[in-house]
Every structure is written in structure tokens, then in C-alpha cells.
Scaffold this active site. Structure first.
Site, short mmCIF file in Angstrom:
data_model
loop_
_atom_site.label_atom_id
_atom_site.label_comp_id
_atom_site.label_asym_id
_atom_site.label_seq_id
_atom_site.Cartn_x
_atom_site.Cartn_y
_atom_site.Cartn_z
N LYS A 192 31.69 21.36 2.24
CA LYS A 192 30.51 22.03 2.71
C LYS A 192 30.62 23.83 2.37
CE LYS A 192 27.12 21.36 4.81
NZ LYS A 192 25.96 20.70 4.54
N THR B 271 27.30 24.38 8.16
CA THR B 271 27.92 24.29 9.46
C THR B 271 29.02 25.46 9.72
OG1 THR B 271 29.71 22.71 10.37
CG2 THR B 271 29.87 22.98 7.93
N ASP B 272 29.34 25.61 11.00
CA ASP B 272 30.27 26.52 11.42
C ASP B 272 31.80 26.48 10.78
OD1 ASP B 272 30.65 24.50 13.13
OD2 ASP B 272 30.73 25.74 14.97
N GLU B 273 32.04 24.86 10.60
CA GLU B 273 33.48 24.57 10.31
C GLU B 273 33.88 25.12 9.14
OE1 GLU B 273 33.91 20.23 10.91
OE2 GLU B 273 32.37 20.29 12.41
N TYR C 126 35.58 17.37 5.05
CA TYR C 126 34.16 17.83 5.09
C TYR C 126 34.08 19.10 4.99
CZ TYR C 126 30.11 18.94 7.94
OH TYR C 126 28.82 19.61 8.60
P1 NAD Z 1 23.76 12.83 9.32
O1 NAD Z 1 24.76 12.47 8.60
O2 NAD Z 1 23.15 12.23 10.37
O3 NAD Z 1 22.44 12.64 8.28
C1 NAD Z 1 22.68 12.84 6.77
C2 NAD Z 1 21.52 12.36 5.93
O4 NAD Z 1 21.75 12.62 4.43
C3 NAD Z 1 21.33 10.86 6.22
O5 NAD Z 1 20.21 10.55 6.52
C4 NAD Z 1 21.94 10.46 4.69
O6 NAD Z 1 21.21 9.16 4.21
C5 NAD Z 1 21.31 11.43 4.04
N1 NAD Z 1 22.20 11.49 2.54
C6 NAD Z 1 23.53 11.33 2.44
N2 NAD Z 1 23.93 11.54 1.21
C7 NAD Z 1 22.66 11.75 0.53
C8 NAD Z 1 22.42 11.97 -0.71
N3 NAD Z 1 23.30 12.00 -1.91
N4 NAD Z 1 21.23 12.26 -1.34
C9 NAD Z 1 20.14 12.21 -0.24
N5 NAD Z 1 20.45 11.98 0.98
C10 NAD Z 1 21.70 11.53 1.53
O7 NAD Z 1 23.85 14.46 9.16
P2 NAD Z 1 23.17 15.39 10.10
O8 NAD Z 1 24.10 15.60 11.42
O9 NAD Z 1 21.74 15.15 10.52
O10 NAD Z 1 23.57 16.81 9.57
C11 NAD Z 1 22.65 17.42 8.54
C12 NAD Z 1 23.10 18.66 7.96
O11 NAD Z 1 23.52 19.54 8.80
C13 NAD Z 1 24.33 18.33 7.23
O12 NAD Z 1 24.31 19.33 6.06
C14 NAD Z 1 25.39 18.85 7.84
O13 NAD Z 1 26.58 19.13 7.19
C15 NAD Z 1 24.84 19.93 8.73
N6 NAD Z 1 25.33 20.33 9.96
C16 NAD Z 1 25.41 19.24 11.04
C17 NAD Z 1 25.92 19.55 12.25
C18 NAD Z 1 26.09 18.75 13.20
O14 NAD Z 1 26.56 18.79 14.41
N7 NAD Z 1 25.41 17.24 13.27
C19 NAD Z 1 26.37 20.86 12.64
C20 NAD Z 1 26.08 21.95 11.49
C21 NAD Z 1 25.48 21.52 10.66
P1 TYD Z 2 32.58 15.17 16.21
O1 TYD Z 2 31.53 14.91 17.10
O2 TYD Z 2 33.14 14.19 15.22
O3 TYD Z 2 31.87 16.62 15.81
P2 TYD Z 2 33.06 17.64 14.73
O4 TYD Z 2 34.52 17.01 14.36
O5 TYD Z 2 32.29 18.04 13.51
O6 TYD Z 2 33.26 18.93 15.78
O7 TYD Z 2 33.87 15.61 17.30
C1 TYD Z 2 33.45 16.65 18.19
C2 TYD Z 2 34.86 17.00 18.79
O8 TYD Z 2 35.06 15.86 19.57
C3 TYD Z 2 35.99 16.90 17.87
O9 TYD Z 2 36.96 18.09 18.47
C4 TYD Z 2 36.74 15.78 17.89
C5 TYD Z 2 36.25 15.07 19.17
N1 TYD Z 2 36.21 13.74 19.29
C6 TYD Z 2 37.11 12.86 20.23
O10 TYD Z 2 37.86 13.47 21.09
N2 TYD Z 2 36.90 11.51 20.31
C7 TYD Z 2 35.99 10.72 19.57
O11 TYD Z 2 35.75 9.72 19.58
C8 TYD Z 2 35.13 11.78 18.64
C9 TYD Z 2 34.09 11.00 17.55
C10 TYD Z 2 35.26 13.02 18.37
#
Ligand code: NAD
Ligand code: TYD
Length: 355
Positions: free
Chosen positions: A162, A132-134, A158
Site C-alpha cells: 500500500k 491505510t494508516d498501516e 500488505y
Molecule cells: P476487501 O478485501 O474487502 O475488498 C477488495 C475488493 O477489491 C474485492 O472486491 C476484490 O474483488 C477487489 N479486487 C482485488 N484485486 C483486484 C484487482 N486486481 N482488480 C479489481 N478488483 C480487485 O477490502 P476492503 O476492506 O474493502 O478495503 C478497500 C480498500 O480500503 C483497500 O484499498 C484497503 O487497502 C483500504 N483500507 C481498508 C481498511 C479496512 O479496515 N478494511 C482500512 C484502511 C484502508
Molecule cells: P485485522 O482485522 O486482520 O486488521 P489489521 O491487521 O489490518 O489491523 O486484525 C485486527 C487486529 O486483530 C490485529 O491486531 C490482529 C488481531 N487479530 C486477532 O487477534 N485474531 C484474529 O483472528 C484476527 C483475524 C486478527
């Protein structure tokens, strides 16, 4: 074949669906099925022998080693993680377990498996870690967007977990030569997104006539990427990325949270007007801010664009319209993910955030 971890979550499932729509190369999908994993998302693959689903933990070394020995994948794509910042604030331990210890165990199993390969199988093997960019921390208004060379400055449990996993992945390349690739992506949105994150939560709450809870002043900025563009970036990095390199992935779509919520409300006013004819914007409520809330993320995606020729296909306008429409068309999926555990989470996170 390839081994995908976390392939029942939001991005992992989109990746598996897109992969099998484009190629015949089979996928072993290892997912623990936490609250975020959902087999319903993969229902269209039922009976498809190219998809082998295994419920299990990336931290289960014996299971991972036996899957590698049995299926001999040419690559591992690691999506499995705890991914929600708010949950990491309420309970960080699961983040350390999966994101740090789990990734470490997965790397160990991958190293042992790769060490036994020879010839092209060994040279061509890849371990792609999705991050992630975070990990880069928070930007001030006028700072340049994150480059791959930015210092890691994670601010939430989180992002710290990561960051730790990224460092382990890097170390396994530097020390043992494991052919790793890391992608650091901005916020994703699109179909099958669990409604605890900003965009799906706002759509689902709007439809249910509930408040749209905006944290703090709503001026925090995120850089949004349509999930299918993230999937195409991962496929491209897997195909052409240089082992040991990291690639930032983003769509050049910086938006303030409050603007995102207004955009969603206006789209819903068009696509599914409220019965009383008023705007969904009236449901917006400002609530207590997230502790340690990062102010701004922005990705400089020039490296992946210039070196690998990747570009996103969607603009924010096209992607958000598709997303809102998808949620309107898939109310059954939405209803089924709103279990008792989901309702408990909503109470825990929003119960004490009175406006
Ligand atoms: P998500 O939370 O929707 O899904 C995570 C999946 O991993 C779930 O299906 C869960 O059951 C599985 N999981 C959790 N713990 C596990 C374990 N110990 N063993 C096997 N499986 C396990 O997450 P996502 O949004 O699909 O994100 C996927 C990846 O991308 C993550 O690594 C996250 O850090 C990264 N990422 C997400 C975003 C975003 O905006 N969602 C952005 C950048 C990077
Ligand atoms: P989120 O989707 O949780 O992603 P991340 O925290 O990983 O960027 O949140 C996106 C942005 O939206 C973040 O600045 C927090 C804000 N947010 C709200 O304002 N209200 C909400 O209920 C949620 C879930 C997020």
C-alpha cells in the site's frame, strides 16, 4: 458518473450502496471478484441502471482504458486491493500484483484519459486513492497519533504494497500533474465485512460455538472507524479535497484487541444468549501471535476535520452494536461467504496456531 474499483469488497460495496442511496450520479464498478468480492452485497442494486458492474482487473490496461473512453467518468475512486495482513504474510505476491502493479496501470490509464480532457472536465477530474494508516508503521504506547506528515514505515507485505501504491499516486501528481487525492484510514468495521478480519470473525465464530482466536497477548491497539463514516469521508474528500493532498481518516477510537472481543461477547450475551446461559467470553482462546505484528495504530484526524469539516457520525458503542445486530440479522450472507476457499483459509491461518 464515477468509476469505482473494488466496489464488490467490504468498503467499496458500502461506498457504492451509500452513494446511490444519496445521489443519482451513476457508478461503474470495476471489480475482479477475488475471494473478497461478493456480488450478493450489491443484490439490492439489481436492475438499477445507475450501477454498471464490470468484472475485471485494475491491471488490465486495455479494459480500463476502454471503460474510461466509453463512460467518461469525472472521477476514479480506487478501493481495489488485496487487503488482509495475514494473507500477505502467507502469500505476498498477489499484493504486489494488485496493490503495486495494478495501481500503477490504473494510474497510467487515468493519466492518458485525463490528458485528453479539456476545460472544466480536465480541471475537475479526480483520482482518489483509498489507503491505510498501516503505511505509517507501529506506534509505541505514548507516541502521538499518525499525522499526514509522519514518515512511512510499513512493516507487513500488505502495508509495504500500500505504501508503494501511495508513493506512485503522489509521483503522478508531482510529475504529471494528475489531480490525485489520497486517504489513509484506520481499521474499518460494519456490515458486509468478510469474516477473516477481527470483528466479523469473532462474531461468526462466537455464533458457531467456535474458539475466538486472539493473537499474542491481545493488547495490540487499533483505531476503529464505522465503515459508513469512512464512506462519508471519501465523499467529502472527493468533493472538497485539494489535489495532491493526503487526508488521514479515523474515529478517535483506539481499542485493544482483547477489549474489542470482550465487547462483542457481552453484546452477543444480550442480543443472542448462548443456549447454556454462559458467556461467549468463555470461547476466547489466546493463540500464537502474527509475525511482525504491529503494536499500535492511531489516527490524528484533525486535518480532515478542520479543513473539510468532516466528522464521524458513530461512536464505537453505537457502531459495534449495529454491526453485531447486522450479522445476527444476515446469517444467509454469512453462510454464503463461508465457501470451501474460506474454510481452506481458516485451516491455513489457524491450523498451526495452537493455544
Ligand atoms: P476487501 O478485501 O474487502 O475488498 C477488495 C475488493 O477489491 C474485492 O472486491 C476484490 O474483488 C477487489 N479486487 C482485488 N484485486 C483486484 C484487482 N486486481 N482488480 C479489481 N478488483 C480487485 O477490502 P476492503 O476492506 O474493502 O478495503 C478497500 C480498500 O480500503 C483497500 O484499498 C484497503 O487497502 C483500504 N483500507 C481498508 C481498511 C479496512 O479496515 N478494511 C482500512 C484502511 C484502508
Ligand atoms: P485485522 O482485522 O486482520 O486488521 P489489521 O491487521 O489490518 O489491523 O486484525 C485486527 C487486529 O486483530 C490485529 O491486531 C490482529 C488481531 N487479530 C486477532 O487477534 N485474531 C484474529 O483472528 C484476527 C483475524 C486478527
Amino acid at each position: 458518473m464515477i468509476l469505482v474499483t473494488g466496489g464488490a469488497g467490504f468498503i467499496g460495496a458500502n461506498f457504492v450502496l451509500d452513494w446511490l442511496a444519496q445521489k443519482d450520479e451513476p457508478v461503474i464498478n470495476l471489480d475482479k471478484l477475488t475471494y473478497a468480492g461478493n456480488l450478493e452485497t450489491l443484490a439490492s442494486l439489481q436492475g438499477d441502471c445507475r450501477h454498471i458492474f464490470v468484472q475485471g482487473d485494475i491491471g488490465d490496461s486495455a479494459l480500463v482504458s476502454s471503460l474510461l473512453a466509453q463512460h467518461k467518468p469525472r472521477a476514479i475512486v480506487n478501493f481495489a486491493a488485496e487487503s488482509h495482513v495475514d494473507r500477505s504474510i502467507h502469500g505476498p505476491e498477489a499484493f504486489i500484483e494488485t496493490n503495486v502493479v495494478g495501481t500503477f496501470r490504473l494510474l497510467e490509464a487515468a493519466k492518458a484519459y485525463w490528458g485528453e480532457l479539456s476545460g472544466d472536465d480536465k480541471t475537475d477530474f479526480r483520482f482518489l486513492h483509498v489507503s491505510t494508516d498501516e503505511v505509517y508503521g507501529s506506534l509505541a504506547k505514548d507516541d502521538s497519533a499518525f499525522r499526514e506528515t509522519n514518515r512511512y514505515e510499513p512493516n507487513s507485505p500488505y502495508s509495504a504494497s500500500k505504501a508503494a501504491s501511495d508513493h506512485l499516486v503522489r509521483a503522478y501528481h508531482h510529475t504529471y500533474g494528475l489531480p490525485v487525492l489520497t486517504t489513509n484510514c484506520s481499521n474499518n468495521y460494519g456490515p458486509y465485512h468478510f469474516p477473516e478480519k477481527l470483528i466479523p470473525l469473532m462474531i461468526v465464530n462466537a455464533l458457531a460455538g467456535k474458539n475466538l482466536p486472539v493473537y499474542g497477548d491481545g493488547q495490540q491497539i487499533r483505531d476503529w472507524l464505522y465503515v459508513k463514516d469512512h464512506c462519508s469521508a471519501i465523499r467529502r474528500v472527493l468533493e472538497a479535497g485539494t489535489p495532491g493532498e493526503t487526508y488521514n481518516v479515523g474515529g478517535w477510537n483506539e481499542k485493544a484487541n482483547i477489549d474489542i472481543v470482550h465487547t462483542i461477547c457481552k453484546l452477543m450475551d444480550q442480543l443472542r444468549p448462548r443456549d447454556d446461559g454462559r458467556s461467549y467470553c468463555e470461547q476466547i482462546t489466546f493463540v500464537a501471535d502474527r509475525p511482525g505484528h504491529d503494536r499500535r495504530y492511531a489516527i490524528d484526524a484533525r486535518k480532515i476535520e478542520q479543513e473539510l469539516g468532516w466528522k464521524p457520525a458513530e461512536t464505537f458503542d453505537t457502531g459495534i452494536r449495529k454491526t453485531v445486530q447486522w450479522y445476527l440479522d444476515n446469517q444467509d450472507w454469512v453462510r454464503n461467504v463461508q465457501s470451501g476457499a474460506y474454510r481452506e483459509w481458516v485451516e491455513k491461518n489457524y491450523g498451526r496456531r495452537a493455544p
